[in-house]
Scaffold this active site. Structure first.
Site, mmCIF file in Angstrom:
data_model
loop_
_atom_site.group_PDB
_atom_site.id
_atom_site.type_symbol
_atom_site.label_atom_id
_atom_site.label_comp_id
_atom_site.label_asym_id
_atom_site.label_seq_id
_atom_site.Cartn_x
_atom_site.Cartn_y
_atom_site.Cartn_z
ATOM 1 N N HIS A 65 16.827 84.886 45.676
ATOM 2 C CA HIS A 65 16.747 86.288 45.251
ATOM 3 C C HIS A 65 16.091 86.310 43.884
ATOM 4 O O HIS A 65 15.750 85.255 43.332
ATOM 5 C CB HIS A 65 18.123 86.947 45.272
ATOM 6 N N HIS A 67 16.998 87.604 40.725
ATOM 7 C CA HIS A 67 17.649 87.581 39.417
ATOM 8 C C HIS A 67 16.960 86.504 38.572
ATOM 9 O O HIS A 67 16.732 85.388 39.048
ATOM 10 C CB HIS A 67 19.136 87.249 39.561
ATOM 11 N N ASP A 69 17.776 84.504 36.257
ATOM 12 C CA ASP A 69 18.350 83.170 36.005
ATOM 13 C C ASP A 69 18.013 82.194 37.134
ATOM 14 O O ASP A 69 18.067 80.977 36.942
ATOM 15 C CB ASP A 69 19.873 83.229 35.768
ATOM 16 N N HIS A 70 17.622 82.708 38.292
ATOM 17 C CA HIS A 70 17.254 81.856 39.427
ATOM 18 C C HIS A 70 15.754 81.552 39.476
ATOM 19 O O HIS A 70 15.314 80.738 40.284
ATOM 20 C CB HIS A 70 17.678 82.507 40.747
ATOM 21 N N HIS A 159 24.957 90.303 47.874
ATOM 22 C CA HIS A 159 25.093 90.104 46.422
ATOM 23 C C HIS A 159 25.309 91.442 45.711
ATOM 24 O O HIS A 159 25.216 91.529 44.500
ATOM 25 C CB HIS A 159 23.825 89.395 45.931
ATOM 26 N N ASP A 183 23.822 83.587 45.787
ATOM 27 C CA ASP A 183 24.763 84.481 45.112
ATOM 28 C C ASP A 183 25.241 85.503 46.139
ATOM 29 O O ASP A 183 24.433 86.163 46.786
ATOM 30 C CB ASP A 183 24.070 85.242 43.972
ATOM 31 N N HIS A 246 26.978 77.453 40.576
ATOM 32 C CA HIS A 246 26.830 78.813 40.035
ATOM 33 C C HIS A 246 28.206 79.322 39.598
ATOM 34 O O HIS A 246 28.724 80.307 40.122
ATOM 35 C CB HIS A 246 26.227 79.725 41.102
#
Ligand SMILES: [Zn+2]
Ligand SMILES: [Zn+2]
Length: 301
Positions: A65, A67, A69-70, A159, A183, A246
């Site tokens: 996905h 986000h 941080d990924h 998520h 997530d 995570h």
């Protein structure tokens, strides 16, 4: 069917928190001679380098996905993997497979780094093919990759209502199965797609009860899976080994985060099977059984 090594290494087990112990979310999967990265959070290239794996050696970059941080490590994996130094060496296109949105992300990275690419083509004569991008997008559950005995199945997870698309992945290789939740909240699709898993890698999020009254904490926890809920997923899926990654530990100025022991204890309210809490560079060798290798700083090459 060829059947070589099937190994999973947690490169980053963290969250957006810029922790030196837990880098951004990223997981390495090695199946036979094929190498996959699931997400590339902050520091993914550092962890690959610690393992002695050339950054350009990654065959497929999978995305779960969007986000940040990924994905914030993606330009680093893509660009550093192209350099001619021993840690780079990619001469083929950077292969990306992700849900809808992967193409926009990669095209805009090409635009953002156009100047650097032009400079290195002219100055270092790097191979143009090595910085090319090959994107495949998908928008539903199903097989997204199949080659030389490795099958990768994407499955939608939950998520949160506006954090879409978001997908987990199931790897099948040599009769063994590794499943990654991405997530997600507690989600039936993880249980369905986790069936028969040797290794189930799941996210988790927790806050102390005193913090749960706060709106922002409820919002964060509401996008994730609590230890008690994750235990319910594990209890129904019955993997040979369940592993957390995570790891979201919510805190405030006054209230400290829950401890890892707290999270394990809460998981044990709903699940009594094999469980390990992931750490950066922890590896899982999937064979007759699933064996865990903890990172040993002295062993880093
Ligand atoms: Zn997320
Ligand atoms: Zn995340």
């Amino acid at each position: 069917m060829t059947c070589g090594r099937f190994r999973v290494t947690l490169l980053g087990t963290g969250t957006p928190i810029p922790s030196p112990e837990r880098f951004g979310p990223s997981t390495l999967v090695e199946a036979g001679d094929q190498t996959f990265l699931i997400d590339a959070g902050r520091g993914a290239v550092i962890r690959l380098h610690q393992l002695g794996i050339p950054i350009g050696r990654i065959d497929v970059q999978l995305l779960t996905h969007y986000h940040s941080d990924h994905t914030s490590g993606i330009p680093d994996v893509w660009l550093t993997g192209w350099l001619t130094s021993h840690f780079g060496t990619r001469t083929r296109p950077y292969r990306v497979i992700g849900p809808t949105g992967a193409r926009v992300l990669m095209e805009n990275l090409e635009r953002a780094y156009a100047h650097d690419i032009a400079i290195r083509l002219a100055d270092e004569k790097l191979p143009p093919a090595g910085i090319a991008i090959d994107v495949t997008e998908f928008d539903r559950d199903g097989v997204v990759y199949a080659k030389d005995g490795v099958t990768v199945i994407a499955f939608e997870v939950d998520h949160g209502d506006v954090i879409k698309p978001c997908y987990g992945y199931r790897f099948e290789y040599g009769g063994r199965i590794a499943v990654f939740s991405s997530d997600t909240r507690y989600n039936e699709n993880v249980i369905a797609r986790g069936a028969g898993a040797d290794l189930l890698v799941h996210e988790v999020a927790s806050a102390r009860p005193e913090l749960m009254a706060e709106d922002y904490v409820q919002r964060i926890i509401g996008h994730h899976t609590t230890p008690r809920e994750a235990g319910r997923v594990f209890a129904q899926t019955k993997p040979k080994l369940a592993a957390y990654t995570h790891i979201v530990r919510v805190s405030s100025n006054q209230i400290p985060p829950p401890t890892i022991a707290d999270m394990v204890a809460e998981t044990r309210e709903t699940y009594d099977g094999p469980l390990v809490v992931g750490e950066d560079l922890m590896a899982f060798e999937i064979g007759e059984t699933v064996t865990v290798q903890r990172a040993d700083a002295t062993a880093w090459r």
